[in-house]
Design a protein around this motif. Structure first.
Motif, PDB file in Angstrom:
ATOM      1  N   LEU A 157      19.615 -19.305   1.616  1.00  0.00           N
ATOM      2  CA  LEU A 157      20.130 -17.733   2.077  1.00  0.00           C
ATOM      3  C   LEU A 157      20.543 -17.699   0.605  1.00  0.00           C
ATOM      4  O   LEU A 157      20.992 -17.891  -0.768  1.00  0.00           O
ATOM      5  N   ALA A 180      24.188 -20.918  -1.460  1.00  0.00           N
ATOM      6  CA  ALA A 180      23.430 -20.113  -0.852  1.00  0.00           C
ATOM      7  C   ALA A 180      24.043 -19.019  -2.699  1.00  0.00           C
ATOM      8  O   ALA A 180      25.115 -19.406  -3.462  1.00  0.00           O
ATOM      9  N   TYR A 213      22.965 -13.724  -0.485  1.00  0.00           N
ATOM     10  CA  TYR A 213      24.090 -13.018  -0.521  1.00  0.00           C
ATOM     11  C   TYR A 213      24.159 -11.933  -1.483  1.00  0.00           C
ATOM     12  O   TYR A 213      24.093 -12.149  -2.801  1.00  0.00           O
ATOM     13  N   THR A 225      17.133 -13.140   3.091  1.00  0.00           N
ATOM     14  CA  THR A 225      18.219 -12.115   2.786  1.00  0.00           C
ATOM     15  C   THR A 225      19.696 -12.678   4.044  1.00  0.00           C
ATOM     16  O   THR A 225      19.154 -12.138   5.114  1.00  0.00           O
ATOM     17  N   ASP A 226      20.574 -12.643   3.765  1.00  0.00           N
ATOM     18  CA  ASP A 226      21.791 -12.230   4.651  1.00  0.00           C
ATOM     19  C   ASP A 226      22.481 -11.056   4.898  1.00  0.00           C
ATOM     20  O   ASP A 226      23.171 -10.874   4.971  1.00  0.00           O
ATOM     21  N   TRP A 243      23.573 -16.201   9.159  1.00  0.00           N
ATOM     22  CA  TRP A 243      21.988 -16.888   9.778  1.00  0.00           C
ATOM     23  C   TRP A 243      22.997 -17.717  10.050  1.00  0.00           C
ATOM     24  O   TRP A 243      21.826 -18.773  10.878  1.00  0.00           O
ATOM     25  N   THR A 244      23.944 -18.473   9.381  1.00  0.00           N
ATOM     26  CA  THR A 244      24.641 -20.300   8.952  1.00  0.00           C
ATOM     27  C   THR A 244      24.615 -20.623  10.947  1.00  0.00           C
ATOM     28  O   THR A 244      24.777 -21.165  11.662  1.00  0.00           O
ATOM     29  N   TYR A 252      12.623 -15.407  -2.188  1.00  0.00           N
ATOM     30  CA  TYR A 252      12.810 -14.985  -1.021  1.00  0.00           C
ATOM     31  C   TYR A 252      12.630 -14.002  -0.405  1.00  0.00           C
ATOM     32  O   TYR A 252      12.123 -13.510  -1.415  1.00  0.00           O
ATOM     33  N   ASP A 298      23.222 -22.680   4.113  1.00  0.00           N
ATOM     34  CA  ASP A 298      23.459 -22.105   2.701  1.00  0.00           C
ATOM     35  C   ASP A 298      22.635 -22.067   1.440  1.00  0.00           C
ATOM     36  O   ASP A 298      22.203 -21.125   1.316  1.00  0.00           O
ATOM     37  N   SER A 307      13.380 -18.378   0.931  1.00  0.00           N
ATOM     38  CA  SER A 307      14.468 -18.146   1.222  1.00  0.00           C
ATOM     39  C   SER A 307      14.526 -16.939   1.782  1.00  0.00           C
ATOM     40  O   SER A 307      13.884 -16.544   1.780  1.00  0.00           O
ATOM     41  N   THR A 356      12.381 -19.273   6.972  1.00  0.00           N
ATOM     42  CA  THR A 356      12.605 -20.013   5.762  1.00  0.00           C
ATOM     43  C   THR A 356      11.815 -21.194   5.432  1.00  0.00           C
ATOM     44  O   THR A 356      11.844 -22.079   4.863  1.00  0.00           O
TER      45      THR A 356
END
Length: 524
Positions: free
Chosen positions: A300, A341, A302, A265-266, A289-290, A236, A297, A263, A259
């Motif tokens: 991603l 996510a 979080y 980061t959001d 981002w979704t 990620y 998800d 993965s 992606t």
């Protein structure tokens, strides 16, 4: 596959007996073999993306090893370490690990390569995966100490000492405090790729790519990511805000290309949720981002707080360090209750000032708290179940088929009646894992009292596989003439007793030598 959690109550079958061991000699040792704690089933996810991550920021590998039982019990599928690359050694501040000297493992305060291998081996016993932070965008500013094979000018970008975040080329070629590596060069790619393989061979399961947005993509005539990424590992990338500002369609296309390899980061969504909780409210946001780029998800990551938002100075983005831990937990409960996510939980250092946070100092163990563990257990128990998020009366509500997570924007010990969003949660009676408070779910509503943490977590999971348990009233001893050893077997259909590897059908033994008695219980 849906994973379940240990915290169900089972009806058990108990088989109780006693055996008498007589001896013709004095002081004969008796050894009763017990199961290892690592044999316990923790209900963790099978892979990193489906689970949640504990960021053991600046912890030594040994400190992480010591906490593995509690980390597993708290429901964390993965642990993330600070960078393992060679850097300043000795008593140093945290950011020196982000100024490495090269792409190889060295003990820069976290432990040796053998210690990292031990961590990976021990983590495997608990079903925990190990993620290592990798700095690939730059090396230490003092080039006199870096890998001699990377000192040539051809291995560096020479675009300038400032970055224009509306200019993608400036982002990928400009200096960010330290000179930017030439990621397009095959030697740089070779060095990084070999380092990733070294980590993999040591047992590492995943890579966190620091400053990923500052390294170009194949569409930008750079094959770095397609060359160095090992897709057998979890990957990620840290992408803060946008990969380019003031051009959303371009930023969206870049994010979708990232992606393909990892993965991401959001940070915008994470910051929105945390910012709302900090001022006593809940945000209706359901992802950045979704929504703007259509990223699923499942790609991603979080967080409520990261090492950047905590450890940096406030004028450098360190804005969460003085926020109360309970507010952090409320934000974490919201982001970690979503499907697909993964979410990262940050172990806060004991210090807050940037220069006082030291490598090798173990951070907070608040991750063991009942509220954090309950959120993680919910996350693991509901893998694969769609989520529905809504807010009502300053309460955030995440509904899944098996249960729900409720978070108060402010206050505590409050009775609520909120929507069963999307009618996702199966109607019935549930009990909050944190407080035991009863919640009633109908087709349309969820009602009950949220406790003093401001978080309520309830779910029903299918029954766990019921595992046999053997307990005895003594583990080992010496004795004269004879001894009674009482044992109780739970969750078993049958059992056997072996003495010195010979199975016996009686419970009274005579022997004249050191003896090992093993009770083996089985069920269907």
């Amino acid at each position: 596959m849906k994973l379940k959690n240990l915290r169900n109550t089972f009806t058990t079958v108990l088989l109780s007996a006693a055996f008498v061991i007589s001896s013709g000699s004095l002081a004969t040792p008796l050894n009763v073999e017990a199961a290892n704690q690592s044999d316990v089933y923790y209900g963790l996810a099978d892979n990193i993306q489906d689970g949640v991550i504990l960021h053991c920021f600046d912890w030594t590998y040994q400190q992480i090893i010591d906490e593995l039982p509690d980390i597993a019990a708290a429901g964390f599928t993965s642990v993330q370490t600070s960078p393992a690359q060679a850097a300043v050694t000795g008593y140093s501040t945290w950011y020196y690990l982000y100024q490495p000297n090269g792409f190889y493992i060295n003990n820069s305060g976290l432990g040796s390569e053998e210690d990292l291998k031990r961590l990976c081996d021990e983590a495997d016993k608990y079903g925990i995966k190990v993620i290592v932070d990798v700095v690939a965008n730059h090396l230490a500013g003092d080039h006199s100490n870096i890998d001699g094979e990377l000192k040539g000018s051809q291995f560096w970008h020479w675009y300038g000492d400032s970055i224009n975040y509306s200019d993608r080329y400036s982002i990928t070629h400009g200096n960010f405090g330290m000179q930017d590596l030439n990621s397009e060069h095959s030697t740089v790619q070779y060095k990084v790729k070999n380092y990733i393989q070294q980590l993999k061979n040591d047992g590492v399961d995943g890579i966190r790519w620091d400053m990923a947005k500052h390294i170009s993509l194949p569409s930008e005539s750079c094959v770095f990511w397609s060359t160095v990424i090992d897709q057998s590992l979890f990957n990620y990338g840290e992408i803060l805000d946008n990969p380019v500002e003031n051009n959303q369609s371009y930023a969206n296309s870049l994010m979708n290309e990232y992606t393909n390899y990892m993965s991401v980061t959001d940070s915008k969504y994470s910051g929105t949720i945390m910012g709302a909780i900090n001022v006593g409210s809940v945000s209706s946001a359901i992802g950045y981002w979704t929504q703007v780029a259509g990223i699923s998800d499942e790609k991603l990551i979080y967080w409520a707080e990261s090492h950047d938002t905590y450890s940096n100075n406030t004028n450098e983005g360190g804005w969460t360090k003085y926020i109360d831990q309970n507010k952090i937990d409320r934000a974490y409960a919201i982001v970690a209750s979503k499907n697909g996510a993964s979410s990262l939980y940050f172990s806060r250092p004991s210090q807050t000032e940037k220069t006082a946070i030291m490598v090798g100092q173990k951070g907070s163990t608040h991750f063991e708290s009942s509220e954090v563990a309950a959120v993680n257990h919910f996350h693991n128990a509901c893998i694969g179940e769609a989520d529905y998020y809504t807010t009502y009366d300053n309460v955030s509500v995440t509904t899944r088929k098996s249960g729900a997570v409720l978070v108060l924007g402010s206050g505590s010990n409050r009775w609520v009646s909120v929507p069963n969003g999307g009618q996702y949660t199966t109607p019935g009676t549930y009990y909050d894992e944190i407080t035991g408070n009863q919640f009633t779910v109908t087709k349309d509503t969820i009602s009950g009292t949220v406790g003093n943490t401001g978080i309520a977590v309830f779910y029903k999971a299918d029954p766990e596989p019921v595992r046999p348990v053997v307990k005895t009233d003594r583990e080992s001893c010496t004795f004269v003439d004879s001894i009674d050893v009482n044992y109780t077997i739970s969750n078993a259909d049958s059992y056997t007793i072996t003495v010195n590897n010979v199975e016996l059908d009686k419970t009274s033994f005579i022997f004249t030598e050191d003896t090992k008695v093993v009770i083996n219980a089985t069920n269907s």
